[in-house]
Each structure stands twice: as C-alpha cells, then as structure tokens.
Design an enzyme around this catalytic site. Structure first.
Site, PDB file in Angstrom:
ATOM      1  N   LYS A  39       0.879  -1.172   0.000  1.00 26.43           N
ATOM      2  CA  LYS A  39       0.000   0.000   0.000  1.00 26.43           C
ATOM      3  C   LYS A  39       0.915   1.220   0.000  1.00 26.43           C
ATOM      4  CE  LYS A  39      -3.555   2.760   0.893  1.00 26.43           C
ATOM      5  NZ  LYS A  39      -4.570   3.046  -0.127  1.00 26.43           N
ATOM      6  N   CYS A 133      -2.976   9.879  -5.953  1.00 25.18           N
ATOM      7  CA  CYS A 133      -4.070   9.506  -5.044  1.00 25.18           C
ATOM      8  C   CYS A 133      -5.219  10.506  -5.171  1.00 25.18           C
ATOM      9  CB  CYS A 133      -3.605   9.451  -3.598  1.00 25.18           C
ATOM     10  SG  CYS A 133      -5.005   9.102  -2.513  1.00 25.18           S
TER      11      CYS A 133
END
Ligand code: RRO
Length: 320
Positions: A39, A133
C-alpha cells in the site's frame, strides 16, 4: 538511469487492497504474484478517512469505489516488514510511496525522499511513487508536469533502485498528456504504472437513498471492471508515445483486470507487467495464479514465446 530489475511472472497485486498489513503482504508473497507491492506508505502512520469509505462491489459488478484516505502503517513499519519478506519469499518487493500532511516539518517532497532512501536501505527492489491519489484532498502532483519532473528526477538521482511512478488517468486531457509524458521521459524513471482509480466518481444506495461512501461528499476513486477500457487506452497511448521516442520506459498496466482476457489485452496494448486491485479484493490472491496460467495457455496457443512478443502487439483495426 539504467537500474534494471526483471519481474517474473509479470503479474502482481496493485497497491491498495491487500497490501497494508504484514499479513496482507505475506498473502500476496505466497500467491502466484511475481512481485509484491505495498500500500502507498506515508511518513506517519495514517488511519485513513471516516467510514464508510469503500464499496467493494458496485451494482452489476462494474467495479469498486473508494475514498480510503491513504491508511497505512507509516514507512518505519514497512522498513521492518520488507526485510522479513525478502528473506522468506523469493519475490521482487515494490515499495509504493505517497506523501500527505502529518505532524512534522518535512515538505511533501522531503517525505518522498526520506521514505525512498529508507526503502532502498531496507532492501526494497523497486519504488512506485504514487503521485495520483484521488482521495487526500489536494490536486494530485501527477496533474502538474513541472512538479512531476522535479520530484521524480530528484528521487531517481537519490536512489540506486529502479524508480517507477503511478499516474492518474489523462484520458480527456490531450495537451496535459503530452506535457506529462515529456516530464516522465526526461525525469529518468524506469517505469510507469497506469492508471490509478478514476477520480471523483459516485454511487447511490437505492434502498436508503444515500451516497455509498462518506468522505469528500461521497466522491471517490473508481476502480475495477468499468475503468478497463480507459486503462487500456492509457497504457496504449503511453506505449506508443515512448516507442516513437525510442524510450525504454516499462509499463505496469492496471485497471479492470478480472480474467486472463483483460490481462492479455493490457499486454497487447503495451504493458510489460499487469497489476490487479479490485478483483484481488473481491476474490482473493488465488486469482493471480489462475490468470497467469490462462495467459500462458493463450501464448502457447497463439505461438508467442515470451511476454515481450505479446507486449504492444495490438494492430490497427482493419475494419472487419
Ligand atoms: O488510499 C486511498 O484513498 C487511495 C490511494 Br493512496 C490511491 O492511490 N488510489 C485510490 O484509489 N485510493
């Protein structure tokens, strides 16, 4: 910079689902993945956005919606986990890195660099710099060609492992695509991962007439089945651009891969490697082995000897 590292089989998890905890990462390491990607990690540990922040299956199985908000253990913890994974599993480890405001004085760029150096030191084989993101409140760096160049160029000169970058979709932004592609080429990076989730998407629960996720007014990143044609075009556009310029920038294709059919199409469009996110979240890491086996069967059937022969082999429509 030429800092090559080959991954085989060229299939792996995508950063995000199944990649936060040590247990998640071990699960990927034990699977048919050729590499394990974390992640995206930030300098400080993060809890992420308020729940509900993830809808794993949208109606009609058209994909997933998330506004997770970069939940992760913080880079110091991954610095402890990665050497263990390296020792116990013979897999390429890719450290995904992001940056977000937290309680210290580093700028975003300094955070990326501190984490990149720490990841090289602890034995990560590659970096994937996340500049896309959609869920941490700011316009992603990947939409600013100058900052993209500046950040990637500096990281690439600070570490000796291959530096890749995860970019957002540019599907309806023709001029920006070329500016970013130039910036990526000039920055010296090894690879791109295209694409991150499609930003600012929404769904509604019909029973209770509520938006399905809570943060950011219910808008989040759309991943999985429905973004697959967008991702395919992104892969192909970058592939053709780099090929025309004679650049050897590798492409990790990600977006909507559910079975070998979509994986093969990503390779044909120009991907050197494929990553799987939403389908791993919904069906587990076991699908990696199955998908790769089916890709191999296809290659044998069609007479392709290596994945390099498949990469970019798509032809123009002959109008049949
Ligand atoms: O954690 C997230 O909200 C998230 C990230 Br960092 C990302 O890169 N892409 C995404 O869809 N969600």
């Amino acid at each position: 910079m030429n800092k090559k590292n080959k991954i085989y089989p060229p299939i792996m998890n995508a950063s995000g689902p199944k990649s936060i905890t040590e247990e998640d990462l071990r699960d990927v390491a034990k699977s048919g993945a050729g590499a394990v990607i974390t992640k995206s990690m930030s300098h400080c540990p993060r809890e992420g956005n308020k729940k509900p922040r993830l809808k794993k299956r949208l109606d009609y199985e058209i994909g997933s919606l998330n506004s997770e908000g970069l939940p992760n253990l913080g880079f110091e913890r991954y610095k402890e986990i990665i050497p263990k994974l390296k020792e116990e599993y013979d897999k390429t480890i890719i450290a995904s890195i992001a940056a977000a405001d937290c309680e210290h004085n580093h700028s975003l760029k300094e955070q990326y660099i501190v984490i990149a150096e720490a990841m090289e030191e602890c034995g990560a084989d590659r970096l994937e710099i996340n500049i896309s993101c959609p869920n941490i409140g700011k316009e992603p760096i990947g939409y600013d060609p100058e900052s993209t160049f500046d950040l990637l160029n500096e990281i690439d000169s600070e570490v000796n492992i291959p530096v890749g970058v995860k970019i957002p979709p540019y599907n309806n932004m023709e001029a920006l695509f070329y500016e970013v592609a130039d910036a990526l080429e000039e920055s010296g990076i090894d690879s791109i991962t295209t694409m991150n989730s499609e930003p600012n998407c929404m769904d509604i629960d019909l029973e209770n007439r509520e938006k399905v996720i809570r943060p950011h007014n219910g808008y989040g990143g759309y991943g999985g089945a429905g973004i697959y044609p967008i991702a395919l075009a992104e892969v192909n556009r970058f592939y053709e651009y780099f090929k025309e310029r004679g650049d050897d920038i590798k492409i990790f294709g990600v977006g909507g891969i559910k079975s070998s059919d979509q994986a093969i199409k990503h390779f044909l469009a120009g991907a050197d490697y494929v990553q799987i996110g939403t389908s791993i979240m919904n069906k587990g890491t076991g699908i990696l082995k199955k998908i790769w086996k089916d890709v191999e069967d296809y290659m044998e059937d069609k007479g392709y000897e290596t994945i390099n022969d498949l990469t970019g082999a798509v032809e123009e429509s002959r109008g049949n």
